[in-house]
Motif scaffolding. Structure first.
Motif, mmCIF file in Angstrom:
data_model
loop_
_atom_site.group_PDB
_atom_site.id
_atom_site.type_symbol
_atom_site.label_atom_id
_atom_site.label_comp_id
_atom_site.label_asym_id
_atom_site.label_seq_id
_atom_site.Cartn_x
_atom_site.Cartn_y
_atom_site.Cartn_z
ATOM 1 N N GLY A 6 49.513 -46.997 100.713
ATOM 2 C CA GLY A 6 49.666 -48.371 100.521
ATOM 3 C C GLY A 6 51.344 -48.681 100.158
ATOM 4 O O GLY A 6 52.136 -47.868 99.996
ATOM 5 N N THR A 7 51.694 -50.001 100.105
ATOM 6 C CA THR A 7 53.139 -50.474 99.753
ATOM 7 C C THR A 7 53.331 -50.529 98.526
ATOM 8 O O THR A 7 52.712 -51.420 97.671
ATOM 9 C CB THR A 7 53.405 -51.843 100.810
ATOM 10 N N PRO A 8 54.422 -50.104 97.826
ATOM 11 C CA PRO A 8 54.822 -50.033 96.512
ATOM 12 C C PRO A 8 55.191 -51.688 96.217
ATOM 13 O O PRO A 8 55.781 -52.368 96.945
ATOM 14 C CB PRO A 8 55.869 -49.385 96.310
ATOM 15 N N GLU A 9 54.539 -51.942 94.917
ATOM 16 C CA GLU A 9 54.877 -53.350 94.451
ATOM 17 C C GLU A 9 56.223 -53.832 94.323
ATOM 18 O O GLU A 9 56.505 -54.677 94.740
ATOM 19 C CB GLU A 9 54.107 -53.455 93.115
ATOM 20 N N ALA A 10 57.090 -52.695 94.199
ATOM 21 C CA ALA A 10 58.687 -53.046 94.023
ATOM 22 C C ALA A 10 59.133 -53.366 95.292
ATOM 23 O O ALA A 10 60.084 -54.219 95.472
ATOM 24 C CB ALA A 10 59.294 -51.750 93.650
ATOM 25 N N ASP A 11 58.567 -53.125 96.489
ATOM 26 C CA ASP A 11 58.839 -53.560 97.924
ATOM 27 C C ASP A 11 58.599 -55.076 97.979
ATOM 28 O O ASP A 11 59.508 -55.569 98.696
ATOM 29 C CB ASP A 11 58.088 -52.626 98.822
ATOM 30 N N TRP A 12 57.521 -55.290 97.451
ATOM 31 C CA TRP A 12 57.142 -56.673 97.495
ATOM 32 C C TRP A 12 57.889 -57.787 96.876
ATOM 33 O O TRP A 12 58.481 -58.673 97.061
ATOM 34 C CB TRP A 12 55.610 -57.158 97.195
ATOM 35 N N GLN A 13 58.240 -57.426 95.647
ATOM 36 C CA GLN A 13 59.072 -57.838 94.361
ATOM 37 C C GLN A 13 60.539 -58.303 95.094
ATOM 38 O O GLN A 13 60.989 -59.250 94.816
ATOM 39 C CB GLN A 13 59.146 -57.395 93.150
ATOM 40 N N ALA A 14 61.010 -57.294 95.876
ATOM 41 C CA ALA A 14 62.461 -57.237 96.357
ATOM 42 C C ALA A 14 62.646 -57.959 97.560
ATOM 43 O O ALA A 14 63.688 -58.295 97.936
ATOM 44 C CB ALA A 14 62.941 -55.898 96.378
ATOM 45 N N TRP A 15 61.545 -58.312 98.245
ATOM 46 C CA TRP A 15 61.735 -58.897 99.722
ATOM 47 C C TRP A 15 62.098 -60.465 99.510
ATOM 48 O O TRP A 15 61.448 -61.269 98.757
ATOM 49 C CB TRP A 15 60.217 -58.761 100.156
ATOM 50 N N PRO A 16 63.377 -60.785 99.871
ATOM 51 C CA PRO A 16 63.830 -62.043 99.850
ATOM 52 C C PRO A 16 63.202 -63.166 100.704
ATOM 53 O O PRO A 16 63.320 -64.095 100.627
ATOM 54 C CB PRO A 16 65.392 -62.032 100.406
ATOM 55 N N GLY A 17 62.259 -62.774 101.355
ATOM 56 C CA GLY A 17 61.373 -63.785 102.264
ATOM 57 C C GLY A 17 60.518 -64.538 101.530
ATOM 58 O O GLY A 17 60.318 -65.620 101.857
#
Length: 312
Positions: free
Chosen positions: A17-28
């Motif tokens: 799975g994709t770490p939550e931190a990656d989603w939080q940091a996404w500028p999109g």
């Protein structure tokens, strides 16, 4: 669990799975337009399993109910397959428990008076009854303003079939259909080209509504208690995530990606939704829980996932 020679997972739901931190940091996220929920009188929310409607659209249900809109929840299955080998609870008792949990969760959202329609389709078998599900949903949306359902490319058989059935019913009634993902946050990555971000929108949740949604998800004890298996673990992670994401996607057909302009049949817009809290109300230390979840694997009764949508 099957791993290919290249190290990838044959079943994306079983991947780390994709770490939550990656989603939080996404500028999109900042590029997604906000969508208003103020113009609907009646909304039909379809869930493949009890709790999907709260995970994917719970904040919006709270906002709609507060505005005076009528909300009807359609539970396609009773979720009786979540604990197939349990020595603690039988499938028939689990049906009763999960129905009660849904009622309790809706009460937390301020939607205690919402109708809950149970279609009683067998858990993990929605695809085999998709035509029947579409017909039953069609009878429920005749006077609605909006239909909301699981994303048709969520890589979970029941979710996708329920979404397709809802899209068909909405199309026949000339209604917009919004689609929310659950498992997408696990197998996709920020900016993933398999996800139609350009047709996405977001719903901002005030802190009080965010608290309601968190409280609602906690009501699904059968899915987040220590004895619950993989899908429950996934939902527990979603429950603890401060951001409480909800989304729906531009339509993918089963065989190919359709590159329409984001307008649905009948001229109604089709949107991708994401629930989140306003920037100024975000806590200083968000917990780490969203889609990293399944270190425990989905139970054996879980349907085989559909193929991922092709990369563009």
């Amino acid at each position: 669990m099957t791993v290919t020679k290249g190290g990838s997972f044959a079943d994306p739901i079983q991947a780390p799975g994709t770490p939550e931190a990656d989603w939080q940091a996404w500028p999109g996220w900042e590029s997604l337009p906000e969508v208003s929920l103020g113009s609907f009188d009646r909304v039909v929310v379809v869930a493949a399993h009890p709790d999907d409607e709260v995970l994917g659209f719970g904040g919006a249900i709270a906002l709609l109910s507060a505005s005076g809109a009528e909300v009807t929840v359609v539970a396609v299955t009773d979720g009786e397959g979540s604990h197939p080998d349990s020595d603690v609870i039988s499938a028939s008792d689990l049906v009763k428990v999960r129905a009660a949990e849904t009622r309790a969760a809706l009460a937390e959202l301020g939607a205690a008076d919402s109708d809950v329609v149970r279609l009683r389709i067998s858990d993990t078998k929605v695809g085999a009854y998709e035509d029947e599900v579409a017909d039953q949903i069609a009878r429920l949306v005749h006077d609605a303003d909006l239909v909301v359902a699981p994303w048709t490319s969520d890589v979970h058989g029941d979710h996708e079939a329920a979404g397709r059935a809802a899209v068909r019913a909405a199309k026949a009634a000339g209604l917009a259909c919004w689609l929310y993902p659950v498992w997408m946050w696990h197998w996709a990555q920020p900016g993933d080209l398999r996800v139609p971000w350009r047709s996405a929108a977001r719903i901002l949740l005030p802190p009080t509504v965010l608290d309601r949604k968190k409280a609602a998800v906690k009501r699904f004890v059968s899915q987040i208690a220590p004895r619950a298996r993989a899908r429950a673990t996934h939902r527990s992670c979603l429950r603890r995530n401060w951001r409480t994401i909800c989304a729906t996607g531009r339509w993918f057909s089963g065989e190919r990606h359709t590159t329409h302009t984001g307008r649905q049949h009948g001229g109604h817009p089709r949107r991708v939704l994401r629930e989140n809290v306003p920037r100024h109300s975000r806590p200083l230390a968000p917990c780490r829980a969203l889609v990293r979840a399944p270190q425990v694997r989905p139970h054996r009764g879980e349907p085989a996932p559909a193929p991922l949508p092709p990369r563009l």
